[in-house]
Design a protein around this motif. Structure first.
Motif, PDB file in Angstrom:
ATOM      1  N   LEU A   1       6.578  -0.564  -4.256  1.00 28.28           N
ATOM      2  CA  LEU A   1       5.501   0.413  -4.384  1.00 28.28           C
ATOM      3  C   LEU A   1       5.402   0.905  -5.820  1.00 28.28           C
ATOM      4  O   LEU A   1       4.307   1.100  -6.358  1.00 28.28           O
ATOM      5  CB  LEU A   1       5.730   1.585  -3.432  1.00 28.28           C
TER       6      LEU A   1
ATOM      7  N   ALA B   1      -8.638  -2.018 -10.217  1.00 30.99           N
ATOM      8  CA  ALA B   1      -7.974  -1.808 -11.505  1.00 30.99           C
ATOM      9  C   ALA B   1      -8.562  -2.688 -12.603  1.00 30.99           C
ATOM     10  O   ALA B   1      -8.037  -2.706 -13.719  1.00 30.99           O
ATOM     11  CB  ALA B   1      -6.473  -2.077 -11.353  1.00 30.99           C
ATOM     12  N   ASP B   2      -9.653  -3.415 -12.302  1.00 32.47           N
ATOM     13  CA  ASP B   2     -10.289  -4.300 -13.286  1.00 32.47           C
ATOM     14  C   ASP B   2      -9.269  -5.199 -13.980  1.00 32.47           C
ATOM     15  O   ASP B   2      -9.070  -5.129 -15.200  1.00 32.47           O
ATOM     16  CB  ASP B   2     -11.030  -3.486 -14.350  1.00 32.47           C
TER      17      ASP B   2
ATOM     18  N   LEU C   1       0.862  -1.190   0.000  1.00 33.57           N
ATOM     19  CA  LEU C   1       0.000   0.000   0.000  1.00 33.57           C
ATOM     20  C   LEU C   1       0.894   1.233   0.000  1.00 33.57           C
ATOM     21  O   LEU C   1       1.990   1.223   0.555  1.00 33.57           O
ATOM     22  CB  LEU C   1      -0.884   0.006   1.242  1.00 33.57           C
ATOM     23  N   PHE C   2       0.406   2.304  -0.623  1.00 33.40           N
ATOM     24  CA  PHE C   2       1.148   3.560  -0.615  1.00 33.40           C
ATOM     25  C   PHE C   2       1.001   4.160   0.785  1.00 33.40           C
ATOM     26  O   PHE C   2      -0.098   4.550   1.183  1.00 33.40           O
ATOM     27  CB  PHE C   2       0.619   4.490  -1.700  1.00 33.40           C
ATOM     28  N   PRO C   3       2.089   4.236   1.536  1.00 29.54           N
ATOM     29  CA  PRO C   3       1.965   4.545   2.967  1.00 29.54           C
ATOM     30  C   PRO C   3       1.539   5.977   3.239  1.00 29.54           C
ATOM     31  O   PRO C   3       1.040   6.272   4.314  1.00 29.54           O
ATOM     32  CB  PRO C   3       3.377   4.283   3.513  1.00 29.54           C
ATOM     33  N   HIS C   4       1.719   6.872   2.241  1.00 30.91           N
ATOM     34  CA  HIS C   4       1.384   8.269   2.480  1.00 30.91           C
ATOM     35  C   HIS C   4      -0.060   8.581   2.120  1.00 30.91           C
ATOM     36  O   HIS C   4      -0.476   9.719   2.178  1.00 30.91           O
ATOM     37  CB  HIS C   4       2.329   9.174   1.689  1.00 30.91           C
ATOM     38  N   MET C   5      -0.808   7.540   1.731  1.00 29.21           N
ATOM     39  CA  MET C   5      -2.205   7.750   1.379  1.00 29.21           C
ATOM     40  C   MET C   5      -3.099   7.010   2.374  1.00 29.21           C
ATOM     41  O   MET C   5      -2.664   6.088   3.048  1.00 29.21           O
ATOM     42  CB  MET C   5      -2.498   7.197  -0.020  1.00 29.21           C
TER      43      MET C   5
ATOM     44  N   ARG D   1      -7.844  -2.629  -3.847  1.00 25.38           N
ATOM     45  CA  ARG D   1      -7.145  -1.794  -4.815  1.00 25.38           C
ATOM     46  C   ARG D   1      -6.879  -2.560  -6.106  1.00 25.38           C
ATOM     47  O   ARG D   1      -7.044  -2.032  -7.206  1.00 25.38           O
ATOM     48  CB  ARG D   1      -5.829  -1.305  -4.200  1.00 25.38           C
ATOM     49  N   SER D   2      -6.485  -3.818  -5.971  1.00 22.69           N
ATOM     50  CA  SER D   2      -6.209  -4.629  -7.159  1.00 22.69           C
ATOM     51  C   SER D   2      -7.471  -4.835  -7.981  1.00 22.69           C
ATOM     52  O   SER D   2      -7.442  -4.728  -9.210  1.00 22.69           O
ATOM     53  CB  SER D   2      -5.680  -6.002  -6.760  1.00 22.69           C
TER      54      SER D   2
ATOM     55  N   TYR E   1      -6.898   5.231  -6.167  1.00 25.32           N
ATOM     56  CA  TYR E   1      -5.776   5.377  -7.098  1.00 25.32           C
ATOM     57  C   TYR E   1      -5.987   4.518  -8.338  1.00 25.32           C
ATOM     58  O   TYR E   1      -5.615   4.901  -9.445  1.00 25.32           O
ATOM     59  CB  TYR E   1      -4.484   4.956  -6.381  1.00 25.32           C
ATOM     60  N   ALA E   2      -6.586   3.341  -8.128  1.00 26.42           N
ATOM     61  CA  ALA E   2      -6.765   2.422  -9.250  1.00 26.42           C
ATOM     62  C   ALA E   2      -8.196   2.403  -9.767  1.00 26.42           C
ATOM     63  O   ALA E   2      -8.462   1.851 -10.836  1.00 26.42           O
ATOM     64  CB  ALA E   2      -6.364   1.010  -8.824  1.00 26.42           C
TER      65      ALA E   2
ATOM     66  N   LEU F   1      -0.901  -1.495 -11.491  1.00 30.60           N
ATOM     67  CA  LEU F   1      -2.282  -0.994 -11.437  1.00 30.60           C
ATOM     68  C   LEU F   1      -2.625  -0.174 -12.682  1.00 30.60           C
ATOM     69  O   LEU F   1      -3.683   0.453 -12.748  1.00 30.60           O
ATOM     70  CB  LEU F   1      -2.493  -0.158 -10.178  1.00 30.60           C
TER      71      LEU F   1
END
Lengths: 355, 271, 271, 355
Positions: free
Chosen positions: B173, A139-140, A83-87, A135-136, A95-96, B180
């Motif tokens: 990351l 992204a379809d 995971l993007f840690p800053h989000m 999240r995955s 995001y996706a 994605l």
């Protein structure tokens, strides 16, 4: 849509992966193997983050080889979620995702509504993997690749997520490759099961078949078939049988010829306590008793032999039998549970591992 | 066995204790050596007097030149250095080590030597320098010369610090973002840059601080217009130690400010 | 869906490609800016002539002063700095950050300011400086002054680099050694120091290189005896650029040697 | 010699361990708990690398509190071995050994002769742990502390080392604490078993007792007793029983009073297929079937209920029963296998974990 890996090779220093040939339909393929066997490299070449030395990868007929990762439609789920840690969790999924509505849908499906506005680096292990899955899916993916997604979770959470994952992955209707080093996870989740060791694809079949009829001693050992012995094929009046340290064992011999030394295995769950002397039974003393919580393992050394036969009993069965260490018992090795593997080769998996 | 072990243990403790004390004393002496002169500077001069001389034209001119040139050098270093830092952090090419050597060399090169080698290219006697001078843009004894000197000496700091910052961003990351469906640039903007930002800020801060303090190469390339470190030297040599204090105090405060930035918004690379 | 994705994908590629090219060009320009002047120095002067002038007394005297003073400064920095580095790496005290700030300050302080603040303590006008001078050990315009200047400016390098090296040694290994019955000192000698050695060697190398190149603080504290960087300045100002070449070439070679050490036996802290 | 931990507490940020009270004789105590539960901190306070905030630690009557690690006689074995990477395997063992002869003895005992002159950082995971064990034993520990020594090993090597460790640790005749997050490992190796979660000691008993009678819902869940339900204690003609969604279940109620709502659990291995209607039997459809390789898990939702009962079957038992997903079956929940845990509290272990 089918994901096809054709003659793929990739070497890195002394390690060599492949050639690997796989065709994954809209199903879940589990890839099982010890650490460093090349499982992750296989996923990385399919996802495009590692370039194969040879071979092609295609998805739904479209050649992916050489395409950058973002143009493949393959989505990777990483061991710790990546995971993007800053989000926040929501921003990670968004995001996706194509729309805010899709984020909400997935949050519902994966039960992460409550943590959606937490920063990703404050989530627990189980929450992290749920968000990573959401999240995955956002992204379809045209193909989903999972790299040990449950490896670092505690037992109860791992069990629960595993039980949820099976129907979720099956419902995607895209090729799914699920990589793990845990034989129970691999069997529980996969429609089919590939076993890899030292960069080589050893067996690819349904989980039942792999467990019942391991192709090599390594597969037998790695899937928990710890009773792995050597015997000679002998001629009996009615056909062929195994000679094991002077004992005669009925078994389906397969292609082995009379006089050949073969390895054979029997899973500890198929060994049973026998009431009286029958064919394929041995008598001996219990040399070791291991309580594993959900079952007992008994090692029995047959009289005159030195190799122990391991027997797995459920706790109620063990209690019924009323056994203790050093007790003498008679074991039955059912002929249809004995699997002859083939010519003799060293089985490295059970010794101190080689790198 | 308990006895044997206990005897051995006491010996270790005694020695261990002494060793620890000696270590702490040595370290303490070094810290005092750093700190005492800094404090001494403030004790040496009455604050009122210093404040009054802050508006002297030599001080104002030097400060203007230094701030302007250091800002330009830092901007140039960042624009040219960040892509190089990213490439050094991520490339699997065999060239990275050689390129890193080229970047590190100015860091271990004495600044005066840096000045000399720059003069062989940009000096009035060298083809480029002569051409630029006749075009009305002299590359020595000019603001351009100051910038050239500062960039040579200070820009490697942003490259090596940002490189470490980029390396600190887990490649997984970036792979996740690409997988994605996001391209290289989207990934850099949304994932890599935000996560590397504290380290990049540290690199920029260090480069600016180093540019502000640049002396050796500047003395060679651009004695005029005078930057603050050059002016300190000139004031000291021409008028005596006292006259160097105002600019020294200013520069010390700027250094303390840089240190404060490193320990707050930026990521102190030595922490 | 394939269509939508493909359209988006082409855009990304084109942009990604441009971005990558621009990045590589910018980085390449910066590398050229570092490399060209260095090569140019060797092209500017005939090797034979340089070699002949290596035995000039100014060159020999300056090299002797520099090597001697830098060796002393580096030794002092290492002896006083290593224990401090270990303490900074391992202590859980709340003071580490403050102490690290004190160590880093000389790194971001302009060397000329370093010279000024040292003068407020060791200068002939300051109590310590005056006392030392009257005892026959002047602390300015002497080898002692050079060492004081070099130690102030260069010693933080060994502290911060060795600190990073100590931090790179897994604490678990120290705990394992202690739990096996070995005391603090045995553990340090057999486990910590051997594993941190490449990083410590890097710190010592950097400190030596920085001491060899020290100019700003030395100019303030000890214009005499002339170190190599000071001699470069003097030769340049009194006799012109050509006369600065021999020492510049020597110092450049020493820098390259330092770089070679960093990339072989020592651990390049920027790698 | 007895290792005693008395009222030990240690807090670190928001996390608080203890108070922990333990007395370990010359036996092997397994400490089982999820990641971050405080297991490693417990070992570190005993070994002296972490200072407790309160409480005392003593070994053989000698107060260890405040002593430096090297003066305690406690030897730690770390998860990845913590071998000194710049030394050979031999040098690692010799570092702690009193003589070269002792090194050879231990190399024999742990079967590391072949790798003795390899550098430690070139060893495989299994070899590393063997060398680490040899090194620990070389120091003649007065107490041995093992911190997840098998956690990062591949399944067959882990199984084999585990089987070797049990007799080895028992033969030391010193207090041994063995920390792990794996319930099978904990039970297989420990004479007694302590379960820790969130810094708290939840239960300390023999493995059989912990598995049969978990003290809290967390212990039940973490040890794999996944059938965890809620019911009311009711009065029957002959005594007390459980009312579970309107069904009457015979069980040993213990201290709970009539009218109280309690939690009860039954291990999936004790649920059996029943031939016909008996007391404590329920009927329903199989909603999920999981093949784990060495066994099958079946989830059965009783008619009119919504909570699934999980049943574990060995492969031969499953094959004999000839069941498939959606088949209807009757399950027996033996009264003596139902364990009543106590008053109702939330069981956090099976939800998304909290940090």
């Amino acid at each position: 849509m089918t994901l096809v890996v054709d003659g793929m090779r990739r070497s890195h220093g002394a390690f060599e992966l492949g050639p690997i040939d796989l065709a994954v339909d809209e199903e879940v393929l589990s890839v099982l193997g010890p650490s460093g066997c090349g499982k992750t490299t296989l996923l990385s070449t399919i996802a495009g983050t590692v370039t194969p030395d040879a071979g092609t990868i295609s998805l739904g007929g479209l050649d992916l080889t050489g395409r950058p990762p973002e143009k493949r439609g393959t989505v990777l789920v990483f061991q710790d979620g990546a995971l993007f840690p800053h989000m926040t969790a929501r921003e990670n999924v968004a995001y996706a995702a194509s729309s805010e509505k899709r984020v909400e849908e997935l949050a519902d499906a994966l039960e992460i509504d409550a943590v959606l506005d937490q920063r990703a680096d404050t989530l627990s292990g189980g929450e992290r993997q749920r968000v990573a899955l959401a999240r995955s899916l956002a992204a379809d993916p045209d193909a989903l690749l999972l790299d040990e997604p449950l490896a670092n979770l505690d037992a109860p959470i791992k069990r629960r997520l595993r039980d949820e994952l099976r129907p979720l992955l099956a419902s995607l209707d895209v090729p799914v490759i699920y990589v793990t080093h845990d034989q129970r996870e691999a069997t529980a989740i996969g429609d089919r099961l590939a076993v890899i060791a030292d960069g080589e694809l050893l067996q690819l079949d349904t989980p039942d078949e792999v467990f019942a009829h391991p192709a090599t001693p390594f597969v037998a050992s790695f899937t928990g078939s710890t009773n792995l012995f050597r015997g000679a094929v002998v001629e009996t009046g009615t056909g062929r049988a195994l000679d094991w340290n002077g004992r005669r064992l009925d078994a389906a011999i397969g292609g082995a010829t009379v006089g050949e030394t073969v390895q054979f295995c029997i899973r500890p769950e198929y060994v049973t306590l026998a009431a009286d002397e029958t064919r394929n039974s041995v008598e001996g003393a219990i040399t070791r008793r291991v309580f594993e919580g959900d079952g007992y393992l008994l090692d029995v050394v047959p009289d005159g032999g030195d190799e122990a036969v391991r027997l797995a009993l459920s706790p109620p069965a063990y209690e019924r039998a009323g056994l203790d260490e050093r007790d003498r018992v008679r074991l039955a090795l059912p002929a249809d549970a004995i699997h002859v593997i083939g010519g003799v080769e060293e089985c490295s998996a059970i010794g101190p591992a080689r790198r | 066995m308990a006895t044997r072990t206990d005897a051995a243990r006491s010996r270790t403790t005694l020695f261990g204790f002494d060793w620890l004390t000696v270590a702490l004393v040595l370290g303490g002496v070094l810290c005092l050596y750093y700190l005492t002169p800094l404090v001494s500077l403030f004790l040496s001069v009455p604050p009122g007097e210093i404040l009054a001389r802050m508006t002297d034209s030599t001080v104002v001119d030097a400060a203007t030149t230094s701030l302007l040139s250091a800002s330009i050098s830092t901007t140039v270093a960042t624009v040219f250095g960040l892509p190089l830092a990213y490439w050094l952090a991520r490339s699997e090419s065999g060239w990275t080590n050689a390129v890193l050597g080229v970047v590190v060399l100015p860091l271990v090169l004495p600044p005066t030597v840096g000045g000399i080698v720059l003069l062989t290219v940009f000096g009035p006697g060298a083809p480029i320098g002569a051409a630029a001078a006749s075009a009305g843009v002299p590359l020595t004894r000019s603001l351009a010369g100051v910038v050239l000197a500062q960039t040579f000496v200070a820009s490697p700091f942003v490259v090596v610090t940002a490189k470490a910052a980029f390396e600190g961003v887990d490649r997984t990351l970036e792979h996740a973002s690409r997988s994605l469906g996001k391209g290289r640039w989207t990934t850099a903007r949304n994932v890599t840059l935000p996560l590397a930002m504290p380290g990049i800020a540290a690199g920029v801060t260090l480069t600016f601080a180093r540019a502000m303090g640049e002396f050796g190469a500047t003395m060679m390339l651009s004695y005029y217009p005078r930057t603050m470190p050059v002016q300190i030297w000139v004031s000291f040599i021409e008028l005596g130690l006292d006259n160097a204090y105002p600019i020294a105090v200013l520069l010390l405060l700027i250094s303390v400010a840089a240190l404060a930035i490193l320990n707050t918004v930026a990521a102190n690379p030595w922490q």
